[in-house]
Design a protein around this motif. Structure first.
Motif, mmCIF file in Angstrom:
data_model
loop_
_atom_site.group_PDB
_atom_site.id
_atom_site.type_symbol
_atom_site.label_atom_id
_atom_site.label_comp_id
_atom_site.label_asym_id
_atom_site.label_seq_id
_atom_site.Cartn_x
_atom_site.Cartn_y
_atom_site.Cartn_z
ATOM 1 N N HIS A 121 69.494 14.473 1.319
ATOM 2 C CA HIS A 121 70.042 15.105 0.023
ATOM 3 C C HIS A 121 69.331 16.133 -0.554
ATOM 4 O O HIS A 121 70.026 17.138 -1.218
ATOM 5 C CB HIS A 121 69.477 14.033 -0.662
ATOM 6 N N LYS A 122 68.084 16.353 -0.330
ATOM 7 C CA LYS A 122 67.266 17.611 -0.586
ATOM 8 C C LYS A 122 68.169 18.924 -0.145
ATOM 9 O O LYS A 122 68.090 19.706 -0.745
ATOM 10 C CB LYS A 122 65.791 17.746 -0.151
ATOM 11 N N THR A 123 68.245 18.749 1.128
ATOM 12 C CA THR A 123 68.968 20.117 1.846
ATOM 13 C C THR A 123 70.350 20.375 1.110
ATOM 14 O O THR A 123 70.813 21.472 0.899
ATOM 15 C CB THR A 123 69.413 19.657 3.260
ATOM 16 N N ARG A 124 71.374 19.100 1.057
ATOM 17 C CA ARG A 124 72.670 19.250 0.200
ATOM 18 C C ARG A 124 72.294 20.239 -1.133
ATOM 19 O O ARG A 124 73.263 20.990 -1.410
ATOM 20 C CB ARG A 124 73.212 17.832 0.153
ATOM 21 N N ARG A 125 71.390 19.428 -1.764
ATOM 22 C CA ARG A 125 71.121 19.876 -3.130
ATOM 23 C C ARG A 125 70.700 21.450 -3.066
ATOM 24 O O ARG A 125 71.343 22.164 -4.103
ATOM 25 C CB ARG A 125 70.094 19.070 -3.891
ATOM 26 N N GLY A 126 70.104 21.770 -2.164
ATOM 27 C CA GLY A 126 69.478 23.105 -2.004
ATOM 28 C C GLY A 126 70.480 24.247 -1.894
ATOM 29 O O GLY A 126 70.871 25.449 -2.329
ATOM 30 N N GLN A 127 71.509 23.700 -0.918
ATOM 31 C CA GLN A 127 72.758 24.415 -0.541
ATOM 32 C C GLN A 127 73.618 24.565 -1.877
ATOM 33 O O GLN A 127 74.242 25.684 -2.111
ATOM 34 C CB GLN A 127 73.438 23.688 0.554
ATOM 35 N N VAL A 128 73.857 23.509 -2.428
ATOM 36 C CA VAL A 128 74.625 23.560 -3.873
ATOM 37 C C VAL A 128 74.063 24.488 -4.816
ATOM 38 O O VAL A 128 74.685 25.409 -5.267
ATOM 39 C CB VAL A 128 74.761 22.150 -4.372
ATOM 40 N N LYS A 129 72.678 24.681 -4.953
ATOM 41 C CA LYS A 129 71.836 25.439 -5.982
ATOM 42 C C LYS A 129 72.207 27.113 -5.241
ATOM 43 O O LYS A 129 72.330 28.003 -5.937
ATOM 44 C CB LYS A 129 70.445 25.293 -6.160
ATOM 45 N N ALA A 130 72.300 27.165 -3.991
ATOM 46 C CA ALA A 130 72.239 28.582 -3.411
ATOM 47 C C ALA A 130 73.782 29.033 -3.722
ATOM 48 O O ALA A 130 73.678 30.430 -3.819
ATOM 49 C CB ALA A 130 71.896 28.386 -1.945
ATOM 50 N N MET A 131 74.542 28.298 -3.777
ATOM 51 C CA MET A 131 76.065 28.679 -3.918
ATOM 52 C C MET A 131 75.991 29.296 -5.429
ATOM 53 O O MET A 131 77.152 29.845 -5.693
ATOM 54 C CB MET A 131 76.949 27.701 -3.650
ATOM 55 N N ARG A 132 75.157 28.997 -6.353
ATOM 56 C CA ARG A 132 75.339 29.312 -7.704
ATOM 57 C C ARG A 132 75.108 30.708 -7.895
ATOM 58 O O ARG A 132 75.104 31.426 -9.053
ATOM 59 C CB ARG A 132 74.665 28.407 -8.573
ATOM 60 N N GLY A 133 74.380 31.523 -6.827
ATOM 61 C CA GLY A 133 73.931 32.801 -6.970
ATOM 62 C C GLY A 133 75.142 33.767 -7.268
ATOM 63 O O GLY A 133 76.169 33.236 -7.065
ATOM 64 N N LYS A 134 74.636 35.104 -7.419
ATOM 65 C CA LYS A 134 75.685 36.127 -7.528
ATOM 66 C C LYS A 134 76.348 36.239 -6.187
ATOM 67 O O LYS A 134 75.870 36.283 -5.189
ATOM 68 C CB LYS A 134 75.247 37.405 -8.009
ATOM 69 N N VAL A 135 77.842 36.696 -6.453
ATOM 70 C CA VAL A 135 78.722 36.937 -5.035
ATOM 71 C C VAL A 135 78.282 38.171 -4.653
ATOM 72 O O VAL A 135 78.351 39.249 -5.538
ATOM 73 C CB VAL A 135 80.079 36.932 -5.593
ATOM 74 N N LYS A 136 77.883 38.225 -3.300
ATOM 75 C CA LYS A 136 77.527 39.650 -2.879
ATOM 76 C C LYS A 136 78.758 40.399 -2.261
ATOM 77 O O LYS A 136 79.689 39.886 -1.717
ATOM 78 C CB LYS A 136 76.540 39.530 -1.678
ATOM 79 N N ASP A 137 78.670 41.965 -2.687
ATOM 80 C CA ASP A 137 79.778 42.519 -1.941
ATOM 81 C C ASP A 137 79.327 43.440 -0.595
ATOM 82 O O ASP A 137 78.383 43.761 -0.611
ATOM 83 C CB ASP A 137 80.306 43.606 -2.941
#
Length: 138
Positions: A121-137
């Motif tokens: 659950h911690k890993t999944r939650r961390g991945q969800v939060k990581a996806m909220r960052g800025k989109v890199k070009d």
């Protein structure tokens, strides 16, 4: 006699009760009549078993003074008789609470499966939060 349990009683001559004037609103009745009851019970000089005396003295209760005296002021009712009965009942409940032995806590540990689920659950939650960052070009 104040009956606490089947085999535990407190003689009423060990309980000191005085009628005092109640505080608060009430008009003429409260200003004239001493209807409140001030109850005092000295734990050390009582006929209670020594083990129960120790438990009462160790209790974190504001009604128990540093001298080991239980002080209860009953002023809930308009009549002295009802307040006397209320004060005795509150004393009975306090002594009854102290007479119950606390069960010893058995420490438990989470199961292996529970630990794994928590980490997933911690890993999944961390991945969800990581996806909220800025989109890199690129």
């Amino acid at each position: 006699m104040l009956k606490i349990s089947r085999n535990l009683t407190i003689p009423l001559d060990e309980v000191e009760m005085h009628a005092v004037r109640a505080q608060g609103a009430g008009g003429q009745n409260i200003n004239k009549v001493s209807s409140a009851i001030h109850l005092r019970f000295d734990i050390a000089s009582s006929s209670l078993p020594d083990e129960l005396k120790e438990r009462l003295l160790k209790m974190q209760d504001q009604r128990i003074s540093a001298d080991g005296v239980i002080v209860i002021k009953a002023q809930r009712f308009r009549t002295q008789e009802k307040n006397r009965a209320d004060a005795l009942e509150r004393l009975r409940l306090l002594v009854e609470k102290a007479s119950r032995k606390q069960k010893k806590r058995v420490p438990t540990k989470p199961s292996k499966g529970a630990k794994e689920r928590r980490l997933q659950h911690k890993t999944r939650r961390g991945q969800v939060k990581a996806m909220r960052g800025k989109v890199k070009d690129h």
